[in-house]
Scaffold this motif. Structure first.
Motif, PDB file in Angstrom:
ATOM      1  N   LEU A  46      -6.011   5.225  -0.408  1.00 29.78           N
ATOM      2  CA  LEU A  46      -4.765   5.283  -0.555  1.00 29.78           C
ATOM      3  C   LEU A  46      -4.258   6.466   0.419  1.00 29.78           C
ATOM      4  O   LEU A  46      -3.402   6.476   1.300  1.00 29.78           O
ATOM      5  CB  LEU A  46      -4.218   5.521  -1.963  1.00 29.78           C
ATOM      6  N   ARG A  94       0.823  -1.358  -0.053  1.00 30.54           N
ATOM      7  CA  ARG A  94      -0.015  -0.002   0.068  1.00 30.54           C
ATOM      8  C   ARG A  94       0.615   1.145  -0.093  1.00 30.54           C
ATOM      9  O   ARG A  94       0.220   2.372   0.229  1.00 30.54           O
ATOM     10  CB  ARG A  94      -0.976   0.018   1.221  1.00 30.54           C
ATOM     11  N   GLY A  95       2.062   1.200  -0.083  1.00 31.50           N
ATOM     12  CA  GLY A  95       3.094   2.387  -0.106  1.00 31.50           C
ATOM     13  C   GLY A  95       3.167   3.089   1.088  1.00 31.50           C
ATOM     14  O   GLY A  95       3.502   4.226   1.171  1.00 31.50           O
ATOM     15  N   MET A 148      21.643  -2.454  -2.114  1.00 36.34           N
ATOM     16  CA  MET A 148      20.490  -2.887  -1.381  1.00 36.34           C
ATOM     17  C   MET A 148      20.419  -4.668  -1.620  1.00 36.34           C
ATOM     18  O   MET A 148      20.019  -5.414  -1.074  1.00 36.34           O
ATOM     19  CB  MET A 148      18.923  -2.436  -1.903  1.00 36.34           C
ATOM     20  N   GLY A 150       9.986   5.536  -1.307  1.00 33.30           N
ATOM     21  CA  GLY A 150      10.897   5.580  -0.210  1.00 33.30           C
ATOM     22  C   GLY A 150      12.280   4.822  -0.361  1.00 33.30           C
ATOM     23  O   GLY A 150      12.265   3.677  -0.003  1.00 33.30           O
ATOM     24  N   LEU A 151      13.131   5.052  -1.142  1.00 29.05           N
ATOM     25  CA  LEU A 151      14.260   4.482  -1.606  1.00 29.05           C
ATOM     26  C   LEU A 151      15.362   4.523  -0.372  1.00 29.05           C
ATOM     27  O   LEU A 151      15.795   3.558   0.027  1.00 29.05           O
ATOM     28  CB  LEU A 151      14.944   4.949  -2.764  1.00 29.05           C
ATOM     29  N   HIS A 152      15.342   5.419   0.550  1.00 31.02           N
ATOM     30  CA  HIS A 152      16.221   5.782   1.565  1.00 31.02           C
ATOM     31  C   HIS A 152      15.116   5.095   2.826  1.00 31.02           C
ATOM     32  O   HIS A 152      15.538   4.425   3.598  1.00 31.02           O
ATOM     33  CB  HIS A 152      16.546   7.169   1.698  1.00 31.02           C
ATOM     34  N   MET A 187      13.562  -4.614   4.245  1.00 28.91           N
ATOM     35  CA  MET A 187      14.834  -5.180   4.812  1.00 28.91           C
ATOM     36  C   MET A 187      15.124  -5.092   5.838  1.00 28.91           C
ATOM     37  O   MET A 187      15.879  -6.051   6.566  1.00 28.91           O
ATOM     38  CB  MET A 187      15.801  -4.663   3.668  1.00 28.91           C
ATOM     39  N   MET A 188      14.799  -4.002   6.495  1.00 29.71           N
ATOM     40  CA  MET A 188      15.302  -3.802   8.026  1.00 29.71           C
ATOM     41  C   MET A 188      14.172  -4.442   8.836  1.00 29.71           C
ATOM     42  O   MET A 188      14.771  -5.301   9.915  1.00 29.71           O
ATOM     43  CB  MET A 188      15.051  -2.403   8.611  1.00 29.71           C
ATOM     44  N   VAL A 233      15.632 -14.498  -3.094  1.00 23.76           N
ATOM     45  CA  VAL A 233      16.237 -14.182  -2.055  1.00 23.76           C
ATOM     46  C   VAL A 233      15.550 -14.250  -0.799  1.00 23.76           C
ATOM     47  O   VAL A 233      16.152 -13.870   0.361  1.00 23.76           O
ATOM     48  CB  VAL A 233      17.135 -12.904  -2.279  1.00 23.76           C
ATOM     49  N   ARG A 271      19.630 -19.089   0.683  1.00 25.65           N
ATOM     50  CA  ARG A 271      18.753 -18.613  -0.449  1.00 25.65           C
ATOM     51  C   ARG A 271      19.198 -18.510  -1.654  1.00 25.65           C
ATOM     52  O   ARG A 271      20.533 -18.764  -1.959  1.00 25.65           O
ATOM     53  CB  ARG A 271      18.264 -17.302   0.033  1.00 25.65           C
ATOM     54  N   PHE A 289       8.370   1.031   2.584  1.00 25.10           N
ATOM     55  CA  PHE A 289       9.039   0.470   1.352  1.00 25.10           C
ATOM     56  C   PHE A 289      10.295  -0.281   1.492  1.00 25.10           C
ATOM     57  O   PHE A 289      10.666  -0.682   2.503  1.00 25.10           O
ATOM     58  CB  PHE A 289       9.835   1.958   0.822  1.00 25.10           C
ATOM     59  N   LEU A 290      10.989  -0.523   0.371  1.00 26.80           N
ATOM     60  CA  LEU A 290      11.883  -1.636   0.397  1.00 26.80           C
ATOM     61  C   LEU A 290      12.876  -1.905   1.611  1.00 26.80           C
ATOM     62  O   LEU A 290      13.327  -2.835   2.278  1.00 26.80           O
ATOM     63  CB  LEU A 290      12.599  -1.720  -0.856  1.00 26.80           C
ATOM     64  N   PRO A 291      13.498  -0.344   1.736  1.00 26.34           N
ATOM     65  CA  PRO A 291      14.307  -0.558   2.879  1.00 26.34           C
ATOM     66  C   PRO A 291      13.839  -0.838   4.191  1.00 26.34           C
ATOM     67  O   PRO A 291      14.449  -1.508   5.129  1.00 26.34           O
ATOM     68  CB  PRO A 291      15.091   1.205   3.060  1.00 26.34           C
ATOM     69  N   HIS A 292      12.449  -0.446   4.550  1.00 30.75           N
ATOM     70  CA  HIS A 292      11.988  -0.745   5.666  1.00 30.75           C
ATOM     71  C   HIS A 292      11.564  -2.199   5.814  1.00 30.75           C
ATOM     72  O   HIS A 292      11.830  -2.889   6.871  1.00 30.75           O
ATOM     73  CB  HIS A 292      10.411  -0.153   5.778  1.00 30.75           C
ATOM     74  N   LEU A 336       3.194   9.119  -5.688  1.00 29.46           N
ATOM     75  CA  LEU A 336       3.764   8.706  -4.110  1.00 29.46           C
ATOM     76  C   LEU A 336       5.364   8.862  -4.110  1.00 29.46           C
ATOM     77  O   LEU A 336       5.897   8.586  -4.883  1.00 29.46           O
ATOM     78  CB  LEU A 336       3.338   7.279  -4.344  1.00 29.46           C
ATOM     79  N   ILE A 346      22.173  -2.192   3.499  1.00 32.05           N
ATOM     80  CA  ILE A 346      20.893  -1.040   3.602  1.00 32.05           C
ATOM     81  C   ILE A 346      21.682   0.311   4.038  1.00 32.05           C
ATOM     82  O   ILE A 346      21.419   1.135   3.543  1.00 32.05           O
ATOM     83  CB  ILE A 346      19.835  -1.526   4.514  1.00 32.05           C
TER      84      ILE A 346
END
Ligand code: B12
Lengths: 214, 347
Positions: free
Chosen positions: B28, A57-58, B162, B243-245, A66-67, A104, A128, A61-64, B240, B167
């Motif tokens: 959204l 749902r945005g 990444m 969030g890449l960072h 991964m964390m 992965v 993996r 994001f990807l870094p989140h 939107l 990260i």
């Protein structure tokens, strides 16, 4: 704190993507005497599921993600120490487990490995993004009686079928049971590709493995 | 359809799609629905029999163009029409023949970074254009932070980092790139202002994610401080903020995950005069679905914005189908809806 509240605490900690929060929640759950399996499945994994929904749902994001994944892995590690090692006992059976090539995602697969191990199986976790032939080679090397394969993406799912075909070609299909899993896998898929079983989560995986191997 | 395919829908289907598109935006963005009257009006606009429609008398708004300087000359598979002409001619034709209210000078590469080595040429062109034109002429380019990563720039590519599960390193790379981007934008604009530019147009802010927006907001802030009367327009890359960072913040607000109505106040706070909201077109949905959604988003942005909003309207944004040359029926209807229902101040 009620059990439900503790599960919520664990889940929220994963959603917060903070390793410290996850470790603290796991310690708390342990001190309340909750079983490691339950801590993982009803707490941490449910949090990871929410992370997935928020990602779609945005909201995250990807870094989140991964964390959160890293935090969850650390939480599971902390629990592994408490799980019965059964080192002295004879192993129930040997199982090779891994995430197929191109994929992965290994959190769910690792939980499955840990739970199988703590239930008394000897598990060889290949990790993996595993080249498909490696599954076969490991089966040969260890004489495993079951191979588990995880795939978390519709694009990598066909890897499970390929390994089954390769097992046939290399004359091993009758010697090992095949168990498949991962979010896009289903019982129908397992039937279609001729796997011996499918499991939706780690405790089910243990139950299926016991049914087939013992 | 959003991909430009011509389809025929019944009134009921159109209304259903308008409502579904609106509901998607409401869900959204957590923003209010359009009123029944507004939906009726959208319905009227979509079903008007004429091929081309316009706003009601008295509701005209200013219209500006990005990259328009090379729209005539351009012929590399972009939306240019390949008429050999200088950038000066491009600007002047937009002013005197097409009726643009403001215009921008842009470079063929259209990103800030590649302007550095040709700054002298840009300065001279700006000066000549200013000597020949009356309407405000800005300098425009994309922040395009991706150009600061390997293999195009000095910092390790966060995508590669990444993939290797690094990260923190990826985040640091974005922070470094953002610093350089802010510095380059300010350096370039100082020179363009010295050559008579009326201001700057930040085109596609956030194209490289939240770091790109972070760098742009800081550039806006620095430019506003140095040039209190400069005209600053900031248009977004998408609806939107990706969030890449993930953790970069401006004025205490985390940038990742912001929708247009949340982006507007930050852009204003940084010191811009104009905010350009963007809503992306879904190519597998109908024009009605996309317009219902876009108008709902933009209306909320206009309401939340302390500064005027000039909505981005073009191929694949603002409810307009994704086509090289979007059809005039869709473009004029979407534009009318944005002015009369979303209350935008310009296009
Ligand atoms: C965490 C995550 C990641 C992490 C993975 C970290 C890691 N070390 O594993 C990171 C950030 C690296 C990642 C990367 C990517 N991801 Co991802 N990711 C997820 C996410 C959010 C959660 C997965 C997870 O860990 N769940 C928690 C665990 C506990 O559950 P589980 O894996 O399902 O496992 C359980 C069961 O399935 C079962 N099980 C699992 N394995 C096995 C094996 C056996 C033998 C058995 C019996 C049972 C079993 O038991 C487990 C325990 O109960 C999902 C979304 C979701 N909601 O599932 C997307 C998701 C899987 N990712 C997706 C994608 C697309 C990607 C990327 C391509 C990046 C992107 N564009 O988003 C890359 C993939 C790169 C690659 N080549 O693989 C998509 C896949 C879409 C599709 N077409 O199928 C999803 C669905 C998200 C989405 N909607 O876009 N991702």
């Amino acid at each position: 704190m009620s059990k439900e509240e503790t599960f919520k605490l664990l889940s929220d900690a994963v959603v917060s993507c903070k390793k410290d929060a996850v470790l603290a929640a796991v310690e708390k759950a342990k001190s309340e005497g909750i079983e490691p399996a339950e801590i993982i499945e009803k707490g941490l994994a449910s949090g990871m599921n929410s992370v997935g929904i928020m990602f779609e749902r945005g909201k995250l994001f990807l870094p989140h993600v991964m964390m959160a994944a890293g935090a969850m892995e650390a939480g599971v590690k902390l629990l592994e120490a408490d799980m019965p090692k059964d080192a002295a006992k004879k192993k129930l059976a040997v199982i090779v487990n891994g995430t197929v090539e191109g994929d992965v995602h290994d959190i769910g697969k690792s939980i499955v490995s840990t739970m199988l191990q703590s239930s008394g199986f000897e598990v060889h976790d290949l990790g993996r993004d595993v080249p498909l032939q490696d599954f076969i080679d490991k089966v040969k090397e260890t004489g495993a009686s079951m191979v588990g394969m995880s795939a978390l993406m519709t694009t990598t799912l066909p890897g499970q079928r390929e390994v089954i075909e390769m097992l046939k070609e290399q004359g091993l299909r009758d010697k090992v049971k095949v168990m498949v899993g991962g979010a896009p896998a289903t019982q129908t898929w397992a039937d279609k590709i001729g796997a011996d079983c499918y499991a939706e989560n780690a405790s089910e995986a243990v139950a299926r493995a016991k049914e087939l191997l013992l | 359809m959003g991909d430009g395919k011509r389809v025929y829908l019944t009134k009921e289907q159109i209304l259903t799609d308008l409502r579904d598109g609106m509901a998607d935006a409401v869900d959204l963005g957590d923003i209010p629905e359009l009123s029944g009257d507004e939906l009726d009006k959208l319905m009227d606009i979509i079903t008007m029999p004429s091929r081309m429609v316009g706003v009601e008398a008295g509701m005209e708004v200013p219209v500006t163009h990005d990259i328009g300087t090379i729209r005539l000359d351009g012929d590399q598979g972009n939306s240019g029409v390949g008429i050999p002409s200088s950038r000066l001619v491009g600007c002047m034709v937009h002013e005197r023949a097409f009726g643009a209210d403001t215009m921008e000078l842009g470079h063929i590469d259209y990103s800030f970074k590649p302007v550095k080595p040709v700054i002298a040429q840009e300065m001279q062109t700006m000066e000549v254009c200013q000597q020949n034109m009356i309407i405000p002429l800005l300098y425009g380019a994309m922040p395009n932070m991706g150009l600061y990563y390997t293999p195009d720039g000095p910092f390790e590519n966060p995508g590669d980092l990444m993939k290797a599960f690094k990260i923190q390193e990826a985040q640091e790379s974005m922070e470094h790139a953002a610093k350089h981007l802010t510095r380059d934008i300010v350096w370039i604009m100082q020179r363009m202002m010295a050559s008579g530019a009326d201001g700057v147009n930040f085109d596609t802010v956030g194209a490289a994610g939240d770091g790109d927006m972070y760098a742009s907001l800081h550039a806006i802030e620095a430019l506003r401080k140095q040039y209190p009367d400069m005209y600053i327009e900031a248009g977004m890359a998408g609806e939107l903020m990706l969030g890449l960072h993930g953790e970069m913040a401006y004025d205490g607000t985390v940038l990742a995950g912001l929708w247009p109505h949340q982006q507007a106040p930050l852009v204003a706070k940084a010191g811009a005069n104009i905010f350009g909201p963007v809503v992306n077109t879904n190519t597998s949905k109908s024009f009605a679905w996309n317009l219902g959604r876009a108008v709902t988003f933009v209306k909320a942005a206009v309401k939340a914005s302390p500064i005027p909003c000039h909505v981005n309207m073009g191929m694949g944004v603002g409810g307009i189908p994704m086509l090289e040359t979007p059809t005039i029926d869709a473009v004029s209807r979407a534009s009318k809806a944005m002015v009369e229902i979303a209350n935008v101040d310009g296009i």
